[in-house]
Design a protein around this motif. Structure first.
Motif, short mmCIF file in Angstrom:
data_model
loop_
_atom_site.label_atom_id
_atom_site.label_comp_id
_atom_site.label_asym_id
_atom_site.label_seq_id
_atom_site.Cartn_x
_atom_site.Cartn_y
_atom_site.Cartn_z
N GLU A 56 -20.54 -101.56 -64.65
CA GLU A 56 -20.13 -102.92 -64.32
C GLU A 56 -19.17 -102.92 -63.12
OE1 GLU A 56 -17.86 -106.74 -66.37
OE2 GLU A 56 -18.63 -105.14 -67.64
N THR A 57 -18.21 -102.02 -63.14
CA THR A 57 -17.26 -101.92 -62.02
C THR A 57 -17.99 -101.55 -60.73
OG1 THR A 57 -15.49 -101.28 -63.52
CG2 THR A 57 -15.19 -100.74 -61.19
N TYR A 58 -18.90 -100.59 -60.82
CA TYR A 58 -19.66 -100.15 -59.65
C TYR A 58 -20.44 -101.32 -59.05
CZ TYR A 58 -23.26 -97.94 -56.83
OH TYR A 58 -24.10 -97.61 -55.80
N VAL A 59 -21.19 -102.04 -59.88
CA VAL A 59 -22.03 -103.13 -59.38
C VAL A 59 -21.17 -104.25 -58.80
CG1 VAL A 59 -23.73 -104.89 -59.98
CG2 VAL A 59 -23.94 -102.60 -60.92
N GLN A 60 -20.12 -104.62 -59.50
CA GLN A 60 -19.27 -105.71 -59.02
C GLN A 60 -18.59 -105.34 -57.71
OE1 GLN A 60 -16.69 -106.75 -62.27
NE2 GLN A 60 -18.31 -107.82 -63.34
N THR A 61 -18.34 -104.07 -57.49
CA THR A 61 -17.72 -103.62 -56.25
C THR A 61 -18.69 -103.64 -55.08
OG1 THR A 61 -16.24 -102.18 -57.51
CG2 THR A 61 -16.48 -101.71 -55.17
N ILE A 62 -19.91 -103.18 -55.32
CA ILE A 62 -20.84 -103.08 -54.19
C ILE A 62 -21.65 -104.35 -53.94
CG2 ILE A 62 -21.07 -100.57 -54.37
CD1 ILE A 62 -23.99 -101.26 -55.40
N ASN A 63 -21.91 -105.15 -55.01
CA ASN A 63 -22.74 -106.33 -54.83
C ASN A 63 -22.51 -107.30 -55.99
OD1 ASN A 63 -24.76 -108.22 -54.44
ND2 ASN A 63 -26.34 -106.72 -53.98
N TYR A 64 -21.50 -108.14 -55.84
CA TYR A 64 -21.17 -109.06 -56.92
C TYR A 64 -22.31 -110.05 -57.20
CZ TYR A 64 -18.62 -111.83 -60.22
OH TYR A 64 -18.25 -112.46 -61.38
N ASP A 65 -23.04 -110.42 -56.16
CA ASP A 65 -24.16 -111.34 -56.37
C ASP A 65 -25.20 -110.75 -57.31
OD1 ASP A 65 -23.03 -113.21 -54.71
OD2 ASP A 65 -24.13 -112.56 -52.93
N ALA A 66 -25.38 -109.43 -57.24
CA ALA A 66 -26.32 -108.77 -58.15
C ALA A 66 -25.80 -108.85 -59.58
CB ALA A 66 -26.54 -107.32 -57.73
N TRP A 67 -24.47 -108.71 -59.76
CA TRP A 67 -23.92 -108.77 -61.11
C TRP A 67 -24.13 -110.15 -61.74
CZ3 TRP A 67 -23.14 -105.50 -64.70
CH2 TRP A 67 -22.48 -105.90 -65.85
N GLU A 68 -24.16 -111.19 -60.94
CA GLU A 68 -24.41 -112.53 -61.47
C GLU A 68 -25.76 -112.60 -62.16
OE1 GLU A 68 -23.80 -115.20 -58.19
OE2 GLU A 68 -21.64 -115.30 -58.58
N ALA A 69 -26.71 -111.76 -61.76
CA ALA A 69 -28.02 -111.73 -62.41
C ALA A 69 -27.91 -111.24 -63.84
CB ALA A 69 -28.99 -110.85 -61.62
N VAL A 70 -26.88 -110.46 -64.13
CA VAL A 70 -26.66 -109.98 -65.50
C VAL A 70 -26.01 -111.08 -66.32
CG1 VAL A 70 -25.28 -108.36 -66.87
CG2 VAL A 70 -26.53 -107.55 -64.88
N GLU A 71 -25.07 -111.79 -65.71
CA GLU A 71 -24.32 -112.81 -66.45
C GLU A 71 -25.13 -114.08 -66.71
OE1 GLU A 71 -20.70 -113.29 -64.23
OE2 GLU A 71 -19.78 -111.60 -65.26
N MET A 72 -25.94 -114.47 -65.74
CA MET A 72 -26.75 -115.69 -65.89
C MET A 72 -28.22 -115.31 -65.73
SD MET A 72 -24.45 -118.38 -63.65
CE MET A 72 -25.32 -117.93 -62.18
N GLU A 73 -28.98 -115.55 -66.78
CA GLU A 73 -30.38 -115.15 -66.74
C GLU A 73 -31.15 -115.89 -65.64
OE1 GLU A 73 -33.91 -113.88 -69.67
OE2 GLU A 73 -32.49 -115.34 -70.45
N TYR A 74 -31.95 -115.12 -64.94
CA TYR A 74 -32.79 -115.67 -63.87
C TYR A 74 -34.19 -115.14 -64.08
CZ TYR A 74 -34.76 -116.54 -59.25
OH TYR A 74 -35.56 -116.96 -58.22
N ILE A 75 -35.13 -116.01 -64.20
CA ILE A 75 -36.53 -115.61 -64.33
C ILE A 75 -37.18 -115.76 -62.96
CG2 ILE A 75 -38.73 -116.02 -65.51
CD1 ILE A 75 -36.47 -115.08 -67.38
N ILE A 76 -37.70 -114.68 -62.46
CA ILE A 76 -38.33 -114.67 -61.13
C ILE A 76 -39.56 -115.57 -61.16
CG2 ILE A 76 -39.53 -113.23 -59.44
CD1 ILE A 76 -37.63 -110.97 -60.22
N PRO A 77 -39.67 -116.49 -60.22
CA PRO A 77 -40.83 -117.39 -60.18
C PRO A 77 -42.14 -116.60 -59.99
CG PRO A 77 -39.14 -118.11 -58.62
CD PRO A 77 -38.74 -116.76 -59.14
#
Length: 176
Positions: free
Chosen positions: A24-45
């Motif tokens: 979690e620390t690694y991802v939030q450090t390098i790409n916080y936008d990617a971590w948002e995909a974990v927190e809020m579900e996104y279904i790829i169209p």
């Protein structure tokens, strides 16, 4: 462990609790936008052929979430050993993968209740093993306390001190 270029690797499910914090620390450090995909579900169209839309077909407002999901999926695939990844039950979204890892670690409610009972009992009967060094005792005790905290088993600070002091063998106790 991970590096600045690679995420920490989950090689065994037993390592999940410590790996999850590092990951979690690694991802939030390098790409916080990617971590948002974990927190809020996104279904790829998907298009009518049930395949993922091309990036050019994704609405402009949706592209950051789409790219975050794709980046996070890439990080998951790098970080989780393929044998573990294949056993996870998820719907393909990064959010569902994270939830599957979390649920796999916690277990179902009956298993969780059983683990809690087991760790409470282990705490109650905790004693120094014959031939065990003080360092080994403390390491074993810290592991037990950390597992209890992870499962939400709360003890007062004085209970921890008393348990550790009372667990010492007679050769470590002071005679009055």
């Amino acid at each position: 462990m991970g590096t600045s270029n690679k995420p920490p690797k989950l090689l065994r499910m037993e390592d999940y609790p410590s790996w999850a914090d590092k990951f979690e620390t690694y991802v939030q450090t390098i790409n916080y936008d990617a971590w948002e995909a974990v927190e809020m579900e996104y279904i790829i169209p998907r298009n009518e052929n049930v395949t993922t839309h091309r990036l050019s077909q994704i609405p402009k407002a949706e592209k950051p979430r789409f790219l975050g999901e794709k980046n996070m999926m890439n990080l998951f695939q790098q970080a989780i050993k393929s044998e573990i990844f294949q056993l996870l039950q998820h719907n393909g979204s990064c959010h569902s993968i994270w939830e599957a890892l979390l649920n796999n670690d916690r277990g179902n409610p009956n298993m969780r209740k059983s683990k809690i009972g087991l760790f409470k009992k282990e705490f109650d009967i905790f004693v120094m093993v014959k031939g065990e060094s003080m360092a080994q005792l403390i390491e074993r005790y810290c592991h037990l306390v950390n597992e209890m905290k992870r499962l939400g088993i709360g003890k007062q600070e004085y209970e921890h001190f008393h348990k550790l002091a009372n667990s010492l063998s007679d050769e470590w106790k002071l005679s009055l």
